[in-house]
Write a protein that holds these residues in place. Structure first.
Motif: not given
Length: 231
Positions: A18-22, A180-186, A188-197
């Motif tokens: 509920c936080i990471l993707p947002l 601080l890493l604004l341009e890399h955030v999307p 990074i989140l795409r890679k991490m989203s697969r691990f949220t479950p």
């Protein structure tokens, strides 16, 4: 050991579904513009400083929660062991909820306070942080509740404040890094989203173990025997 777990709980709250993707939406809302529009050095500094005030906002409210729970338990010192056992059972239930064994409907209640068009100034970012802390989501609620219950079982307001300060720090650090890493955030989140479950199940198992330790009064003893983590 308990202090390390409080910090880890903050990190796990940040990684919750509920936080990471947002995070891009949170940062954009805090700053008042979309991530691609924040290009200049001046805008980046402003984005970071507003995030600092946002972090201070939710940290203050979390610490006040910890003080309240600890102060209340201090008034019930005679029944502290019973409170630990009851709290341990509740923490275990939260963990089972997070792993998906069953669902606790009241944890799906959520309160948010928003203003149209983003926040204005550092004061607005601070107030948004307190509103973020006041929002009770199904993802962050069980983890935060676990830390609050354990902080209350310690019986002293000072330890409760330290526990919630470390929880806030665990949640704050990734927020600050994201600003601080604004341009890399999307990306990074795409890679991490697969691990949220997996993260959700891991968090649930950790909460269950913490509940067992609280119920058996072993968690504080582990902290006493582990001088490395004592403050």
């Amino acid at each position: 050991m308990d202090y390390l777990l409080a910090f880890a709980a903050g990190l796990l709250s940040f990684l919750s579904p509920c936080i990471l993707p947002l995070i891009p939406a949170y940062i954009s809302y805090i700053v008042g513009s979309s991530l691609p529009d924040i290009q200049s050095q001046r805008n980046r500094i402003s984005a970071f400083m507003k995030t600092v005030y946002f972090v201070l906002g939710f940290s203050l409210l979390f610490v006040l929660m910890g003080l309240s729970f600890s102060s209340l338990s201090a008034l019930l010192t005679e029944h502290l062991r019973w409170l630990q056992q009851a709290g341990g059972v509740l923490i275990i239930m939260f963990g089972l909820h997070m792993t998906g064994v069953f669902r606790m409907k009241f944890l799906y209640a959520e309160r948010r306070f928003t203003t149209a068009g983003g926040v204005r100034g550092y004061a607005g970012a601070f107030l948004l942080g307190t509103a973020f802390a006041a929002g009770w989501t199904p993802c962050i609620g069980p983890i935060l509740s676990t830390i609050l219950i354990y902080a209350g079982s310690l019986g002293t307001a000072g330890k409760g404040a330290v526990m919630l300060s470390l929880y806030s720090a665990g949640l704050a650090v990734p927020f600050l890094l994201s600003s601080l890493l604004l341009e890399h955030v999307p990306r990074i989140l795409r890679k991490m989203s697969r691990f949220t479950p997996v993260i959700s199940v891991f968090s649930g198992v950790l909460v269950i173990l913490m509940g067992i330790l609280v119920f058996t009064n072993r968690l504080e003893r582990l902290g006493q025997y582990s001088g490395l983590f004592n403050l």
